[in-house]
Enzyme design. Sequence first.
Site, PDB file in Angstrom:
ATOM      1  NE  ARG A  49     -13.005  -0.808 -11.608  1.00 11.98           N
ATOM      2  CZ  ARG A  49     -14.118  -2.098 -12.682  1.00 11.98           C
ATOM      3  NH1 ARG A  49     -13.442  -3.063 -13.411  1.00 11.98           N
ATOM      4  NH2 ARG A  49     -15.323  -1.569 -13.324  1.00 11.98           N
ATOM      5  CG  ASP A  51      -5.674  -4.453 -10.338  1.00 14.45           C
ATOM      6  OD1 ASP A  51      -6.741  -4.446 -10.771  1.00 14.45           O
ATOM      7  OD2 ASP A  51      -4.671  -4.870 -10.969  1.00 14.45           O
ATOM      8  CE1 TYR A 109      -1.163   1.973  -9.595  1.00  8.65           C
ATOM      9  CE2 TYR A 109      -1.869   3.474 -11.665  1.00  8.65           C
ATOM     10  CZ  TYR A 109      -2.833   2.528 -10.117  1.00  8.65           C
ATOM     11  OH  TYR A 109      -3.365   2.620 -10.200  1.00  8.65           O
ATOM     12  NE  ARG A 197      -0.090  -7.181  -9.699  1.00 12.33           N
ATOM     13  CZ  ARG A 197      -0.396  -7.719  -9.165  1.00 12.33           C
ATOM     14  NH1 ARG A 197      -2.405  -7.947  -9.675  1.00 12.33           N
ATOM     15  NH2 ARG A 197      -0.329  -9.739  -9.527  1.00 12.33           N
TER      16      ARG A 197
END
Length: 245
Positions: A49, A51, A109, A197
């Site tokens: 996934r 976001d 990421y 995040r």
Amino acid sequence: MRYAIELSYDGGAYCGWQRQRDAATVQESLEKALSTLLRQSTEVVGAGRTDTGVSASYYVAHFDSRQAVDCDYLKYKLNLILPHDIAVFAIRGVADDFHARFDAVEREYTYYISQRKNPFRRHSAWQYYVPLDVERMNEAAKALLEWDDFTSFAKLNSNNKTNICDVRYAEWRRDAEDESLLVFTIRADRFLRNMIRALVGTLVDVGRGKLSVEEFCNILHAKDLSLSSSSAPAQGLFLSNVRYN
């Protein structure tokens, strides 16, 4: 027959990768396009996934087809009918038991912070103008490699079976061509929802002097989400690699 797709997407217009009721998602867009071209209902399974608002510069998914497909031609046709913010750059046949999510051994990421006003970065970086101490941020980031329980950075009510993650790399650097652009790269076997995040927002508080490195480590060890800082904006975050054996 099973096929893997390599693609990228700008997540600004989507409520994440995963299909949702009454919300635009990347998975839904790709499934509609494949179903149209293959003339069969086609389900796509992604590497994981992302976001709402998060992008991917490199993403992997797989789908099954009843008949063999011309990979280059299908890639060409997909790019014609997919929205402008989704691009396919490779399709290839894979083993029937290949799984884009469960076979992935590492995900990477990248988060971007622009430290000067840049109209061309407003949708792809957090525009944050407070001076940051990158050395202190990297000192704090080293602690991530020595810890495995990320409950302090896990979104509540995410139904995680475990908050254990194996973080293997985490480092801040200034872009070689643009000194005003800060780049954070993190790699792990898996990530929790909103984890990166939340980490970025807390590391930025270390960089601006609101938190010490010791206080950051205390938050990490406390296993308490209420102690972490506000999450960094979604537009600066990109899934940048997925690795397989």
